[in-house]
Design a protein around this motif. Structure first.
Motif, PDB file in Angstrom:
ATOM      1  N   PRO A  81       0.660  -1.164   0.010  1.00 17.25           N
ATOM      2  CA  PRO A  81       0.051  -0.114  -0.076  1.00 17.25           C
ATOM      3  C   PRO A  81       1.143   1.251  -0.010  1.00 17.25           C
ATOM      4  O   PRO A  81       0.248   2.710  -0.579  1.00 17.25           O
ATOM      5  N   TRP A  82       2.161   1.669   0.218  1.00 14.89           N
ATOM      6  CA  TRP A  82       2.892   2.328   0.758  1.00 14.89           C
ATOM      7  C   TRP A  82       4.005   2.515  -0.567  1.00 14.89           C
ATOM      8  O   TRP A  82       5.025   3.580  -0.049  1.00 14.89           O
ATOM      9  N   GLY A  83       3.943   1.488  -1.523  1.00 16.75           N
ATOM     10  CA  GLY A  83       5.060   1.931  -2.696  1.00 16.75           C
ATOM     11  C   GLY A  83       5.477   0.641  -3.648  1.00 16.75           C
ATOM     12  O   GLY A  83       4.986  -0.299  -2.906  1.00 16.75           O
ATOM     13  N   THR A  84       6.129   0.924  -4.134  1.00 15.88           N
ATOM     14  CA  THR A  84       6.717  -0.884  -5.553  1.00 15.88           C
ATOM     15  C   THR A  84       8.181  -0.572  -5.431  1.00 15.88           C
ATOM     16  O   THR A  84       8.209   1.083  -5.348  1.00 15.88           O
ATOM     17  N   VAL A  85       8.223  -1.791  -5.630  1.00 15.31           N
ATOM     18  CA  VAL A  85       9.933  -1.679  -6.372  1.00 15.31           C
ATOM     19  C   VAL A  85       9.916  -2.404  -7.142  1.00 15.31           C
ATOM     20  O   VAL A  85       9.263  -3.825  -7.889  1.00 15.31           O
ATOM     21  N   LEU A  86      10.390  -2.816  -8.677  1.00 13.34           N
ATOM     22  CA  LEU A  86      10.937  -2.866  -9.798  1.00 13.34           C
ATOM     23  C   LEU A  86      12.127  -3.028  -9.712  1.00 13.34           C
ATOM     24  O   LEU A  86      12.759  -2.597  -9.398  1.00 13.34           O
ATOM     25  N   THR A  87      13.460  -4.095 -10.553  1.00 13.95           N
ATOM     26  CA  THR A  87      14.379  -4.373 -10.765  1.00 13.95           C
ATOM     27  C   THR A  87      14.183  -5.098 -12.004  1.00 13.95           C
ATOM     28  O   THR A  87      13.484  -5.798 -12.708  1.00 13.95           O
ATOM     29  N   ALA A  88      15.669  -5.183 -12.629  1.00 11.13           N
ATOM     30  CA  ALA A  88      16.279  -5.169 -13.890  1.00 11.13           C
ATOM     31  C   ALA A  88      17.642  -5.521 -13.998  1.00 11.13           C
ATOM     32  O   ALA A  88      18.469  -4.899 -12.602  1.00 11.13           O
ATOM     33  N   PRO A  89      18.117  -6.354 -14.436  1.00  9.13           N
ATOM     34  CA  PRO A  89      19.779  -6.349 -14.981  1.00  9.13           C
ATOM     35  C   PRO A  89      19.982  -5.225 -15.834  1.00  9.13           C
ATOM     36  O   PRO A  89      19.220  -5.240 -16.734  1.00  9.13           O
ATOM     37  N   THR A  90      21.147  -4.600 -15.706  1.00  9.02           N
ATOM     38  CA  THR A  90      21.610  -4.243 -16.440  1.00  9.02           C
ATOM     39  C   THR A  90      23.298  -4.326 -16.970  1.00  9.02           C
ATOM     40  O   THR A  90      23.432  -4.399 -16.212  1.00  9.02           O
ATOM     41  N   SER A  91      24.304  -3.726 -17.763  1.00  7.08           N
ATOM     42  CA  SER A  91      25.074  -3.756 -18.552  1.00  7.08           C
ATOM     43  C   SER A  91      25.883  -3.059 -17.520  1.00  7.08           C
ATOM     44  O   SER A  91      27.237  -3.659 -17.315  1.00  7.08           O
ATOM     45  N   ALA A  92      25.521  -2.236 -16.029  1.00  7.72           N
ATOM     46  CA  ALA A  92      26.133  -1.897 -14.450  1.00  7.72           C
ATOM     47  C   ALA A  92      25.982  -2.744 -13.887  1.00  7.72           C
ATOM     48  O   ALA A  92      26.405  -2.014 -12.238  1.00  7.72           O
ATOM     49  N   GLY A  93      24.698  -3.839 -13.764  1.00  8.54           N
ATOM     50  CA  GLY A  93      24.735  -4.559 -12.933  1.00  8.54           C
ATOM     51  C   GLY A  93      22.918  -4.901 -12.333  1.00  8.54           C
ATOM     52  O   GLY A  93      22.275  -3.910 -13.750  1.00  8.54           O
ATOM     53  N   VAL A  94      22.538  -5.006 -11.403  1.00 11.96           N
ATOM     54  CA  VAL A  94      21.177  -4.541 -10.985  1.00 11.96           C
ATOM     55  C   VAL A  94      21.121  -3.743 -10.862  1.00 11.96           C
ATOM     56  O   VAL A  94      21.556  -3.157  -9.635  1.00 11.96           O
ATOM     57  N   ILE A  95      19.448  -3.203 -11.155  1.00 13.47           N
ATOM     58  CA  ILE A  95      18.927  -1.752 -10.440  1.00 13.47           C
ATOM     59  C   ILE A  95      17.309  -2.043  -9.671  1.00 13.47           C
ATOM     60  O   ILE A  95      17.373  -2.998 -10.768  1.00 13.47           O
TER      61      ILE A  95
END
Length: 313
Positions: free
Chosen positions: A42-56
């Motif tokens: 209810p107070w927020g969400t997070v998303l994640t992805a791999p990138t050329s500089a590491g996980v963000i």
């Protein structure tokens, strides 16, 4: 539409994904995998992805905690060694991109209690670094929970719990403690800084040396010592161990007053911190209380105990 429904809608997902790729590209970073959404609250969400500089990680706080995005501007300038350096932030939209913090104290093989003993002096140093910047913290939108406004905040907390299922008899008993709240506020004094308000081993990255403190969405401006309320409760320790945690934390303030006086102020700050913690719960649950609906009342009822340690046991 609740925030959670917005955050899980295809239109919002497309918008944040496009923004993220633009922000990464501006820094020479490429996303090399799917953007996933492991957590929606209810107070927020997070998303994640791999990138050329590491996980963000992309964080989108809810309307009541969106100040966290602007707060990072202050944190990275005043105390960069204790926080993750944002890759991108958009104060207007309330979006924040952070690098992966690595292993938290919760996931480390080290003993969590011993780790927190070592970490707390660093956290106290961070608070002392931030203390001269209280006006900037308030300007970033962090809510004022300093002693001089806590009686007013107490009234707000009472009104908040009355908006949810409650026992009127219990609330009346809490209201009867208002004079004690006022008296203890007067005794506490004017020291102020940022109180993380949710400091536990899951929100600290690094197992030794300099650590990084994470997840500032519950923060308030308050007496710094109030931070120990959540620390001790989260550690779920006996009174003797709680005192060890307390004394480790107070090392960072040992030049300000004799230890006995510091302990007295910490006891006051943590007991009064129940008011702030109640309102932190309330703002987090504003759009969708769900299973946490009674948390504000349960927290505020801690004022019926004379000492904060009795509440955390």
């Amino acid at each position: 539409m609740t925030s959670a429904k917005v955050w899980t809608s295809p239109a919002w997902r497309e918008l944040v994904e496009s923004w993220l790729d633009e922000q990464l590209a501006a820094q020479g970073i490429r996303r090399i995998g799917e953007l996933t959404q492991p957590r929606v609250r209810p107070w927020g969400t997070v998303l994640t992805a791999p990138t050329s500089a590491g996980v963000i990680w992309v964080k989108a706080p809810g309307p009541a905690t969106v100040f966290e995005v602007g707060l990072y501007d202050v944190l990275r300038e005043v105390a960069p060694e204790w926080v993750l350096e944002p890759i991108a932030l958009d104060v207007e939209r309330g979006w924040l991109v952070l690098p992966d913090g690595g292993t938290s104290l919760r996931d480390s093989t080290a003993d969590p209690f011993d780790s927190m003993i070592k970490v707390l002096p660093q956290y106290g140093e961070l608070q002392r670094r931030l203390s001269p910047h209280v006006n900037r913290l308030l300007g970033a939108g962090v809510v004022d929970m300093r002693a001089e406004v806590l009686p007013e905040r107490f009234d707000e907390a009472v009104a908040a719990v009355r908006r949810r299922p409650h026992s009127e008899e219990l609330v009346d008993r809490i209201v009867a403690r208002r004079d004690l709240v006022v008296e203890r506020c007067a005794r506490l004094g004017g020291l102020a800084s940022l109180d993380h308000n949710d400091l536990h081993v899951g929100n600290v990255f690094g197992s030794s040396g300099r650590v990084k403190f994470y997840d500032w969405g519950d923060s308030v401006v308050a007496h710094p010592f109030a931070s120990m309320l959540v620390v001790v409760k989260a550690m779920d320790v006996d009174p003797a161990s709680a005192e060890r945690l307390r004394d480790s934390y107070l090392e960072a303030f040992s030049d300000l007053a004799p230890h006995r006086e510091l302990v007295e102020h910490l006891d006051l700050a943590c007991w009064l911190g129940l008011v702030a913690r109640t309102l932190v719960w309330e703002r987090a649950l504003a759009s969708d209380p769900g299973k946490w609906a009674t948390a504000p009342l349960e927290t505020l009822s801690g004022l019926l105990s004379d000492h904060w340690l009795k509440v955390t046991q």
